[in-house]
Motif scaffolding. Sequence first.
Motif, PDB file in Angstrom:
ATOM      1  N   SER A  22      32.817  35.246  18.050  1.00 57.20           N
ATOM      2  CA  SER A  22      33.503  36.266  17.946  1.00 57.20           C
ATOM      3  C   SER A  22      33.232  37.375  18.661  1.00 57.20           C
ATOM      4  N   GLU A  23      32.062  37.646  19.238  1.00 56.95           N
ATOM      5  CA  GLU A  23      31.869  38.804  20.094  1.00 56.95           C
ATOM      6  C   GLU A  23      32.589  38.587  21.343  1.00 56.95           C
ATOM      7  N   TRP A  24      32.944  37.116  21.792  1.00 56.93           N
ATOM      8  CA  TRP A  24      33.813  36.921  23.210  1.00 56.93           C
ATOM      9  C   TRP A  24      35.122  37.157  22.757  1.00 56.93           C
ATOM     10  N   GLU A  25      35.432  36.739  21.410  1.00 48.61           N
ATOM     11  CA  GLU A  25      36.924  37.050  21.160  1.00 48.61           C
ATOM     12  C   GLU A  25      37.238  38.947  21.199  1.00 48.61           C
ATOM     13  N   GLY A  68      27.364  27.584  31.459  1.00 48.31           N
ATOM     14  CA  GLY A  68      26.140  27.730  30.382  1.00 48.31           C
ATOM     15  C   GLY A  68      25.489  28.843  30.786  1.00 48.31           C
ATOM     16  N   ASP A  69      25.438  29.745  31.812  1.00 49.78           N
ATOM     17  CA  ASP A  69      24.865  30.864  32.493  1.00 49.78           C
ATOM     18  C   ASP A  69      25.274  31.997  31.640  1.00 49.78           C
ATOM     19  N   LYS A  70      24.457  32.401  30.678  1.00 49.40           N
ATOM     20  CA  LYS A  70      25.049  33.496  29.975  1.00 49.40           C
ATOM     21  C   LYS A  70      25.067  34.905  30.752  1.00 49.40           C
ATOM     22  N   ALA A  71      24.445  35.158  31.869  1.00 49.63           N
ATOM     23  CA  ALA A  71      24.795  36.214  32.421  1.00 49.63           C
ATOM     24  C   ALA A  71      25.964  36.297  33.394  1.00 49.63           C
ATOM     25  N   LEU A  72      26.365  35.145  33.852  1.00 47.22           N
ATOM     26  CA  LEU A  72      27.637  35.022  34.588  1.00 47.22           C
ATOM     27  C   LEU A  72      28.739  34.937  33.348  1.00 47.22           C
ATOM     28  N   PHE A  73      28.382  34.401  32.345  1.00 43.97           N
ATOM     29  CA  PHE A  73      29.469  34.438  31.261  1.00 43.97           C
ATOM     30  C   PHE A  73      30.075  35.897  30.849  1.00 43.97           C
ATOM     31  N   TRP A  74      29.003  36.762  30.684  1.00 47.88           N
ATOM     32  CA  TRP A  74      29.245  38.189  30.469  1.00 47.88           C
ATOM     33  C   TRP A  74      29.561  39.266  31.630  1.00 47.88           C
ATOM     34  N   ASP A  75      29.379  38.545  32.463  1.00 48.90           N
ATOM     35  CA  ASP A  75      29.603  39.688  33.847  1.00 48.90           C
ATOM     36  C   ASP A  75      31.189  39.811  33.872  1.00 48.90           C
ATOM     37  N   ARG A  76      31.587  40.876  33.735  1.00 48.08           N
ATOM     38  CA  ARG A  76      32.940  41.248  33.593  1.00 48.08           C
ATOM     39  C   ARG A  76      33.559  41.217  35.160  1.00 48.08           C
ATOM     40  N   ALA A  77      32.778  41.580  35.966  1.00 47.62           N
ATOM     41  CA  ALA A  77      33.337  41.197  37.510  1.00 47.62           C
ATOM     42  C   ALA A  77      33.747  39.922  37.706  1.00 47.62           C
ATOM     43  N   ASN A  78      33.287  38.674  37.027  1.00 46.14           N
ATOM     44  CA  ASN A  78      33.616  37.406  37.131  1.00 46.14           C
ATOM     45  C   ASN A  78      34.793  37.184  36.079  1.00 46.14           C
ATOM     46  N   TRP A  79      35.383  38.077  35.484  1.00 45.08           N
ATOM     47  CA  TRP A  79      36.697  37.812  34.734  1.00 45.08           C
ATOM     48  C   TRP A  79      37.804  37.990  35.300  1.00 45.08           C
ATOM     49  N   GLN A  80      38.892  37.408  35.181  1.00 45.83           N
ATOM     50  CA  GLN A  80      40.502  37.648  35.357  1.00 45.83           C
ATOM     51  C   GLN A  80      41.237  37.496  34.348  1.00 45.83           C
ATOM     52  N   ALA A  81      42.425  38.134  34.314  1.00 42.87           N
ATOM     53  CA  ALA A  81      43.463  37.869  33.238  1.00 42.87           C
ATOM     54  C   ALA A  81      44.452  36.880  33.888  1.00 42.87           C
ATOM     55  N   VAL A 139      45.057  34.741  28.709  1.00 35.84           N
ATOM     56  CA  VAL A 139      43.767  34.193  28.852  1.00 35.84           C
ATOM     57  C   VAL A 139      42.848  34.892  29.633  1.00 35.84           C
ATOM     58  N   VAL A 140      41.427  35.000  29.318  1.00 32.30           N
ATOM     59  CA  VAL A 140      40.414  35.690  30.205  1.00 32.30           C
ATOM     60  C   VAL A 140      39.637  34.512  30.748  1.00 32.30           C
ATOM     61  N   ARG A 175      37.286  39.730  24.818  1.00 31.36           N
ATOM     62  CA  ARG A 175      38.446  39.217  25.534  1.00 31.36           C
ATOM     63  C   ARG A 175      39.860  40.053  25.051  1.00 31.36           C
ATOM     64  N   LEU A 176      39.840  40.579  23.925  1.00 39.19           N
ATOM     65  CA  LEU A 176      40.932  41.151  23.652  1.00 39.19           C
ATOM     66  C   LEU A 176      40.868  42.847  24.279  1.00 39.19           C
ATOM     67  N   VAL A 177      39.790  43.216  24.377  1.00 39.30           N
ATOM     68  CA  VAL A 177      39.678  44.485  25.048  1.00 39.30           C
ATOM     69  C   VAL A 177      39.818  44.238  26.615  1.00 39.30           C
ATOM     70  N   PHE A 178      39.625  43.207  27.083  1.00 39.26           N
ATOM     71  CA  PHE A 178      39.664  43.112  28.553  1.00 39.26           C
ATOM     72  C   PHE A 178      41.452  42.841  28.893  1.00 39.26           C
ATOM     73  N   LEU A 179      41.803  41.964  27.751  1.00 39.85           N
ATOM     74  CA  LEU A 179      43.475  41.796  28.197  1.00 39.85           C
ATOM     75  C   LEU A 179      44.425  43.073  27.915  1.00 39.85           C
ATOM     76  N   ALA A 180      43.735  44.020  27.111  1.00 37.88           N
ATOM     77  CA  ALA A 180      44.651  45.260  26.707  1.00 37.88           C
ATOM     78  C   ALA A 180      44.354  45.931  28.269  1.00 37.88           C
ATOM     79  N   ALA A 181      43.059  45.934  28.939  1.00 35.04           N
ATOM     80  CA  ALA A 181      43.185  46.772  30.238  1.00 35.04           C
ATOM     81  C   ALA A 181      43.611  46.009  31.295  1.00 35.04           C
ATOM     82  N   HIS A 182      44.051  44.703  31.317  1.00 38.04           N
ATOM     83  CA  HIS A 182      44.506  43.956  32.306  1.00 38.04           C
ATOM     84  C   HIS A 182      45.534  43.048  31.694  1.00 38.04           C
TER      85      HIS A 182
END
Length: 114
Positions: A48-51, A82-95, A73-74, A54-61
């Motif tokens: 649910s933390e990811w959800e 499985g790398d949690k640091a990479l999972f939560w790194d917003r620089a690694n996200w794209q819409a 989709v983010v 994700r919604l905040v990121f999609l609103a911005a992008h």
Amino acid sequence: MPRPPHICACGRLVPHGGRCTCQRESDRARKRRHDARRPSARARGYTSEWEKARLVFLAAHPCCAMCGAVATVVDHITPHRGDKALFWDRANWQALCKPCHDRVKQREERAGDV
């Protein structure tokens, strides 16, 4: 002029561009075996933390990074595996829109481009 049908390995005649029922069932069975070994989405970190993030990121992008359509989709640019640091790194996200995520991005990952 239409292209001729082909004969499947099982002996059935299959229209050009089509797939035999035995091939489709073989694919389904392979995907079921893969899914049986794969951890659940929650176990992979999609909580649910990811959800919420994700919604905040999609609103911005709101637009797909590949085609400009509405993003739904983010995607992790570099698979986190499985790398949690990479999972939560917003620089690694794209819409991405669902078609780009499901076709283009997955094809790139299978080819080893990512």
